[in-house]
Design an enzyme around this catalytic site. Structure first.
Site, PDB file in Angstrom:
ATOM      1  N   ASP A  28       0.833  -1.206   0.000  1.00  0.00           N
ATOM      2  CA  ASP A  28       0.000   0.000   0.000  1.00  0.00           C
ATOM      3  C   ASP A  28       0.871   1.261   0.000  1.00  0.00           C
ATOM      4  O   ASP A  28       1.990   1.258   0.510  1.00  0.00           O
ATOM      5  CB  ASP A  28      -0.911  -0.013   1.238  1.00  0.00           C
ATOM      6  CG  ASP A  28      -2.059   0.977   1.111  1.00  0.00           C
ATOM      7  OD1 ASP A  28      -2.372   1.397  -0.025  1.00  0.00           O
ATOM      8  OD2 ASP A  28      -2.641   1.334   2.150  1.00  0.00           O
ATOM      9  N   ASN A  76     -11.414  -2.456  -4.801  1.00  0.00           N
ATOM     10  CA  ASN A  76     -10.666  -1.480  -5.607  1.00  0.00           C
ATOM     11  C   ASN A  76     -11.385  -1.092  -6.901  1.00  0.00           C
ATOM     12  O   ASN A  76     -11.010  -0.113  -7.556  1.00  0.00           O
ATOM     13  CB  ASN A  76      -9.238  -1.968  -5.907  1.00  0.00           C
ATOM     14  CG  ASN A  76      -8.295  -1.856  -4.717  1.00  0.00           C
ATOM     15  OD1 ASN A  76      -7.410  -2.680  -4.523  1.00  0.00           O
ATOM     16  ND2 ASN A  76      -8.461  -0.817  -3.894  1.00  0.00           N
ATOM     17  N   ILE A 203      -6.727  -4.601   7.774  1.00  0.00           N
ATOM     18  CA  ILE A 203      -6.587  -5.790   6.908  1.00  0.00           C
ATOM     19  C   ILE A 203      -7.200  -5.539   5.526  1.00  0.00           C
ATOM     20  O   ILE A 203      -6.833  -6.206   4.563  1.00  0.00           O
ATOM     21  CB  ILE A 203      -7.234  -7.038   7.551  1.00  0.00           C
ATOM     22  CG1 ILE A 203      -6.631  -7.309   8.925  1.00  0.00           C
ATOM     23  CG2 ILE A 203      -7.058  -8.262   6.670  1.00  0.00           C
ATOM     24  CD1 ILE A 203      -7.104  -8.610   9.562  1.00  0.00           C
TER      25      ILE A 203
HETATM   26  C1  IPE Z   1      -5.563  -2.623   0.001  1.00  0.00           C
HETATM   27  O1  IPE Z   1      -5.203  -1.298  -0.186  1.00  0.00           O
HETATM   28  C2  IPE Z   1      -5.545  -3.369  -1.285  1.00  0.00           C
HETATM   29  C3  IPE Z   1      -4.269  -3.423  -1.981  1.00  0.00           C
HETATM   30  C4  IPE Z   1      -3.108  -2.991  -1.592  1.00  0.00           C
HETATM   31  C5  IPE Z   1      -4.348  -4.050  -3.254  1.00  0.00           C
HETATM   32  P1  IPE Z   1      -6.262  -0.123  -0.295  1.00  0.00           P
HETATM   33  O2  IPE Z   1      -5.486   1.114  -0.448  1.00  0.00           O
HETATM   34  O3  IPE Z   1      -7.272  -0.420  -1.346  1.00  0.00           O
HETATM   35  O4  IPE Z   1      -6.977  -0.216   1.131  1.00  0.00           O
HETATM   36  P2  IPE Z   1      -7.887   0.838   1.917  1.00  0.00           P
HETATM   37  O5  IPE Z   1      -8.995   1.255   1.002  1.00  0.00           O
HETATM   38  O6  IPE Z   1      -7.013   2.022   2.255  1.00  0.00           O
HETATM   39  O7  IPE Z   1      -8.328   0.106   3.132  1.00  0.00           O
HETATM   40  C1  IPE Z   2      -1.756   0.184  -3.317  1.00  0.00           C
HETATM   41  O1  IPE Z   2      -1.472   1.558  -3.358  1.00  0.00           O
HETATM   42  C2  IPE Z   2      -2.031  -0.377  -4.702  1.00  0.00           C
HETATM   43  C3  IPE Z   2      -3.424  -0.718  -4.973  1.00  0.00           C
HETATM   44  C4  IPE Z   2      -4.408  -0.687  -4.116  1.00  0.00           C
HETATM   45  C5  IPE Z   2      -3.726  -1.152  -6.310  1.00  0.00           C
HETATM   46  P1  IPE Z   2      -2.629   2.628  -3.332  1.00  0.00           P
HETATM   47  O2  IPE Z   2      -3.049   2.921  -4.742  1.00  0.00           O
HETATM   48  O3  IPE Z   2      -3.721   2.217  -2.435  1.00  0.00           O
HETATM   49  O4  IPE Z   2      -1.884   3.881  -2.748  1.00  0.00           O
HETATM   50  P2  IPE Z   2      -2.458   4.923  -1.688  1.00  0.00           P
HETATM   51  O5  IPE Z   2      -2.909   4.130  -0.492  1.00  0.00           O
HETATM   52  O6  IPE Z   2      -3.592   5.657  -2.350  1.00  0.00           O
HETATM   53  O7  IPE Z   2      -1.304   5.799  -1.384  1.00  0.00           O
HETATM   54 MG    MG Z   3      -4.080   2.478  -0.469  1.00  0.00          MG
END
Ligand code: IPE
Ligand code: IPE
Ligand code: MG
Length: 261
Positions: A28, A76, A203
């Site tokens: 993340d 997502n 999680i």
């Molecule tokens: C969790 O990250 C999913 C992945 C890293 C693929 P998110 O960025 O989507 O999670 P939330 O929305 O902050 O909980």
């Molecule tokens: C994790 O990074 C990758 C995916 C969920 C695909 P994010 O895209 O969630 O990055 P932040 O949390 O917005 O910085």
């Molecule tokens: Mg994220």
């Protein structure tokens, strides 16, 4: 397939290794890494693929056997359409580019999640990559895509009931070992260590069932900057933990292996 009788942390007390055998990771912080550099979010995702490549190599060097990473959650899809479609394209490109090295380096690649929502092109690319590496057994890289822990438990329940319709009878207890073979991670021991980068401490619907006794490690480091040094810090933290699995410290010290009833 793993035998739940010899691997499940709730049915037995699993063996604890100095180096975690299975690491689960929420990669993340790609978007925030890019934002901080005044770059588009998608540049963060591209850098994220490069980080994953390095982390796979680092895990292999350190003696980890299984790495399971969250690439795209079932939630997502709620993101802007252009980001979602960029991620799908990036997934195809990364698989096509990396499959040869994965195969040559003994890595078995699996993709878990509800793949039915993906384009035929992506599904075909996934299945080619899985087939190309199917003989490998040195290291197991699993990518969770359109994955949700709740989805996994529900799809496993459906399959279990299809196989054992008698379990639907009212009041009939459901033994854990009849459900777990239908979960997406049925081939792996439960994760020893869970790492989430990017500073959030949640999680986000990742491996809900499998993380029952996993050790958690959170870091503010954004995923594109996560490397071998960061991995070393996470493993060092893991090595300080006492994994009791319900027992007392004194029992752990005596290496007491009380059977779980
Ligand atoms: C969790 O990250 C999913 C992945 C890293 C693929 P998110 O960025 O989507 O999670 P939330 O929305 O902050 O909980
Ligand atoms: C994790 O990074 C990758 C995916 C969920 C695909 P994010 O895209 O969630 O990055 P932040 O949390 O917005 O910085
Ligand atoms: Mg994220």
């Amino acid at each position: 397939m793993i035998d739940p009788q010899t691997q499940s942390s709730t049915l037995i007390i699993p063996a604890v290794h100095e180096v975690p055998q299975h690491i689960a990771m929420i990669m993340d912080g790609n978007g925030r890494w890019a934002n901080a550099r005044h770059l588009p979010r998608v540049v963060g995702h591209e850098r994220g693929v490069a980080a994953l490549r390095q982390v796979v190599e680092a895990c292999m060097r350190r003696g980890v056997r299984y790495l399971t990473v969250f690439a795209f959650s079932s939630e997502n899809w709620r993101r802007p359409e252009d980001e979602v479609s960029f991620l799908m394209g990036l997934f195809i490109k990364a698989l096509e580019r990396e499959v040869r090295d994965l195969k040559a380096n003994g890595v078995r690649l699996r993709v878990i999640g509800d793949l039915s929502a993906f384009s035929k092109r992506l599904r075909d690319t996934i299945s080619r990559a899985e087939q190309a590496t199917a003989e490998n057994e040195q290291f197991y890289l699993t990518v969770a895509a359109n994955y949700g822990g709740r989805w996994d438990i529900l799809q496993a329940t459906r399959k279990m009931l299809d196989q054992h319709p008698e379990l639907a009878a009212p009041g009939r207890p459901i033994p854990e070992e009849l459900l777990s073979p239908h979960l997406s991670m049925n081939f792996a021991p439960e994760p020893d260590l869970f790492i989430r980068t990017g500073g959030e401490e949640r999680i986000s619907n990742f491996l809900l069932w499998q993380l029952a006794y996993t050790e958690f490690y959170f870091t503010d480091c954004f995923w594109p900057e996560f490397d071998d040094v960061q991995l070393g810090l996470a493993i060092a933290s893991y090595q300080q933990r006492e994994r009791r699995f319900g027992r007392t410290s004194a029992q752990v010290a005596q290496q007491c292996s009380v059977p779980v009833s």
